[in-house]
Design a protein around this motif. Structure first.
Motif, mmCIF file in Angstrom:
data_model
loop_
_atom_site.group_PDB
_atom_site.id
_atom_site.type_symbol
_atom_site.label_atom_id
_atom_site.label_comp_id
_atom_site.label_asym_id
_atom_site.label_seq_id
_atom_site.Cartn_x
_atom_site.Cartn_y
_atom_site.Cartn_z
ATOM 1 N N GLN A 1 0.844 -1.182 0.000
ATOM 2 C CA GLN A 1 0.000 0.000 0.000
ATOM 3 C C GLN A 1 0.886 1.240 0.000
ATOM 4 O O GLN A 1 1.767 1.382 0.826
ATOM 5 C CB GLN A 1 -0.900 0.009 1.228
ATOM 6 N N VAL A 2 0.626 2.126 -0.940
ATOM 7 C CA VAL A 2 1.434 3.335 -1.062
ATOM 8 C C VAL A 2 1.008 4.348 -0.014
ATOM 9 O O VAL A 2 -0.177 4.587 0.199
ATOM 10 C CB VAL A 2 1.296 3.941 -2.468
ATOM 11 N N GLN A 3 2.008 4.923 0.643
ATOM 12 C CA GLN A 3 1.744 5.986 1.610
ATOM 13 C C GLN A 3 2.729 7.118 1.405
ATOM 14 O O GLN A 3 3.922 6.876 1.146
ATOM 15 C CB GLN A 3 1.893 5.463 3.043
ATOM 16 N N LEU A 4 2.209 8.328 1.514
ATOM 17 C CA LEU A 4 3.042 9.523 1.530
ATOM 18 C C LEU A 4 2.784 10.212 2.859
ATOM 19 O O LEU A 4 1.638 10.527 3.186
ATOM 20 C CB LEU A 4 2.685 10.461 0.380
ATOM 21 N N VAL A 5 3.848 10.447 3.625
ATOM 22 C CA VAL A 5 3.702 11.036 4.956
ATOM 23 C C VAL A 5 4.536 12.304 5.033
ATOM 24 O O VAL A 5 5.773 12.254 4.965
ATOM 25 C CB VAL A 5 4.124 10.052 6.055
ATOM 26 N N GLU A 6 3.833 13.423 5.175
ATOM 27 C CA GLU A 6 4.517 14.716 5.271
ATOM 28 C C GLU A 6 4.851 15.040 6.730
ATOM 29 O O GLU A 6 4.156 14.607 7.651
ATOM 30 C CB GLU A 6 3.636 15.854 4.720
ATOM 31 N N SER A 7 5.881 15.840 6.902
ATOM 32 C CA SER A 7 6.251 16.351 8.220
ATOM 33 C C SER A 7 7.000 17.663 8.047
ATOM 34 O O SER A 7 7.426 18.000 6.940
ATOM 35 C CB SER A 7 7.116 15.340 8.980
ATOM 36 N N GLY A 8 7.143 18.382 9.164
ATOM 37 C CA GLY A 8 7.938 19.603 9.133
ATOM 38 C C GLY A 8 7.146 20.895 9.135
ATOM 39 O O GLY A 8 7.736 21.976 9.180
ATOM 40 N N GLY A 9 5.848 20.790 9.073
ATOM 41 C CA GLY A 9 5.037 22.005 9.113
ATOM 42 C C GLY A 9 5.034 22.631 10.494
ATOM 43 O O GLY A 9 5.547 22.068 11.460
ATOM 44 N N GLY A 10 4.445 23.826 10.586
ATOM 45 C CA GLY A 10 4.369 24.497 11.875
ATOM 46 C C GLY A 10 4.117 25.979 11.720
ATOM 47 O O GLY A 10 3.752 26.460 10.643
ATOM 48 N N LEU A 11 4.333 26.689 12.817
ATOM 49 C CA LEU A 11 4.149 28.136 12.862
ATOM 50 C C LEU A 11 5.502 28.813 12.750
ATOM 51 O O LEU A 11 6.439 28.462 13.488
ATOM 52 C CB LEU A 11 3.460 28.528 14.165
ATOM 53 N N VAL A 12 5.608 29.774 11.872
ATOM 54 C CA VAL A 12 6.863 30.488 11.678
ATOM 55 C C VAL A 12 6.559 31.957 11.427
ATOM 56 O O VAL A 12 5.501 32.297 10.869
ATOM 57 C CB VAL A 12 7.662 29.872 10.509
ATOM 58 N N GLN A 13 7.475 32.815 11.829
ATOM 59 C CA GLN A 13 7.293 34.240 11.602
ATOM 60 C C GLN A 13 7.612 34.604 10.164
ATOM 61 O O GLN A 13 8.399 33.911 9.494
ATOM 62 C CB GLN A 13 8.189 35.032 12.543
ATOM 63 N N PRO A 14 7.040 35.694 9.671
ATOM 64 C CA PRO A 14 7.393 36.161 8.322
ATOM 65 C C PRO A 14 8.909 36.340 8.196
ATOM 66 O O PRO A 14 9.562 36.861 9.117
ATOM 67 C CB PRO A 14 6.657 37.493 8.211
ATOM 68 N N GLY A 15 9.432 35.896 7.062
ATOM 69 C CA GLY A 15 10.874 35.942 6.841
ATOM 70 C C GLY A 15 11.610 34.704 7.302
ATOM 71 O O GLY A 15 12.799 34.536 7.001
ATOM 72 N N GLY A 16 10.917 33.839 8.004
ATOM 73 C CA GLY A 16 11.535 32.628 8.521
ATOM 74 C C GLY A 16 11.586 31.508 7.498
ATOM 75 O O GLY A 16 11.217 31.683 6.336
ATOM 76 N N SER A 17 12.064 30.352 7.959
ATOM 77 C CA SER A 17 12.252 29.199 7.083
ATOM 78 C C SER A 17 11.644 27.950 7.710
ATOM 79 O O SER A 17 11.563 27.827 8.934
ATOM 80 C CB SER A 17 13.750 28.953 6.833
ATOM 81 N N LEU A 18 11.242 27.043 6.849
ATOM 82 C CA LEU A 18 10.803 25.715 7.244
ATOM 83 C C LEU A 18 11.269 24.735 6.178
ATOM 84 O O LEU A 18 11.414 25.107 5.006
ATOM 85 C CB LEU A 18 9.282 25.629 7.358
ATOM 86 N N ARG A 19 11.439 23.493 6.607
ATOM 87 C CA ARG A 19 11.767 22.430 5.663
ATOM 88 C C ARG A 19 10.730 21.332 5.813
ATOM 89 O O ARG A 19 10.639 20.707 6.866
ATOM 90 C CB ARG A 19 13.160 21.873 5.927
ATOM 91 N N LEU A 20 9.986 21.105 4.756
ATOM 92 C CA LEU A 20 9.012 20.024 4.734
ATOM 93 C C LEU A 20 9.663 18.758 4.193
ATOM 94 O O LEU A 20 10.495 18.821 3.288
ATOM 95 C CB LEU A 20 7.811 20.390 3.877
ATOM 96 N N SER A 21 9.243 17.641 4.761
ATOM 97 C CA SER A 21 9.722 16.343 4.308
ATOM 98 C C SER A 21 8.532 15.462 3.941
ATOM 99 O O SER A 21 7.459 15.580 4.536
ATOM 100 C CB SER A 21 10.535 15.650 5.402
ATOM 101 N N CYS A 22 8.751 14.584 2.984
ATOM 102 C CA CYS A 22 7.731 13.623 2.596
ATOM 103 C C CYS A 22 8.397 12.260 2.451
ATOM 104 O O CYS A 22 9.309 12.101 1.635
ATOM 105 C CB CYS A 22 7.078 14.042 1.290
ATOM 106 N N ALA A 23 7.949 11.322 3.256
ATOM 107 C CA ALA A 23 8.447 9.952 3.186
ATOM 108 C C ALA A 23 7.470 9.129 2.356
ATOM 109 O O ALA A 23 6.272 9.086 2.655
ATOM 110 C CB ALA A 23 8.585 9.379 4.584
ATOM 111 N N ALA A 24 7.990 8.481 1.325
ATOM 112 C CA ALA A 24 7.138 7.744 0.393
ATOM 113 C C ALA A 24 7.418 6.247 0.476
ATOM 114 O O ALA A 24 8.562 5.823 0.343
ATOM 115 C CB ALA A 24 7.388 8.224 -1.032
#
Length: 118
Positions: A1-24
């Motif tokens: 069974q195929v699954q895609l699982v995202e992570s790394g989201g959240g709250l950040v201030q303007p000008g900030g950075s985030l890195r999203l990940s997806c495990a497939a």
């Protein structure tokens, strides 16, 4: 069974950075084009970035120069590095896997919330 699982989201201030990940969990991951889409409240889902099986990338105009998509075929992962975030980047971000043209096959993750706010 195929699954895609995202992570790394959240709250950040303007000008900030985030890195999203997806495990497939796809045995033929390297043959899929992988993409990130987003959907803000009361808006349609839109393409943010895509990376083909050969590593060619494409971005929405609104994120060019700020976001970078990458993939790690050895570990079945795809990433979205988001810099210089703006409030208008606030949305649920979805990972997508797609293969085929005549008979397309596509899979979606469950989404991860990104909120850009001071």
């Amino acid at each position: 069974q195929v699954q895609l699982v995202e992570s790394g989201g959240g709250l950040v201030q303007p000008g900030g950075s985030l890195r999203l990940s997806c495990a497939a969990s796809i045995s033929t991951f390297s043959t899929y084009a992988m993409g990130w889409y987003r959907q803000a409240p009361e808006k349609q889902r839109e393409l943010v970035a895509v990376i083909t099986s050969t590593g060619i990338t494409n971005y929405a105009d609104s994120v060019k120069g700020r976001f970078t998509i990458s993939r790690d075929n050895a570990n079945n992962m795809v990433y979205l590095q988001m810099n210089s975030l703006k409030p208008e980047d606030t949305a649920v971000y979805y990972c997508n896997a797609r293969r085929g043209v005549v008979i397309p096959v596509t899979y979606w993750g469950q989404g991860t919330q990104v909120t850009v706010s001071s």
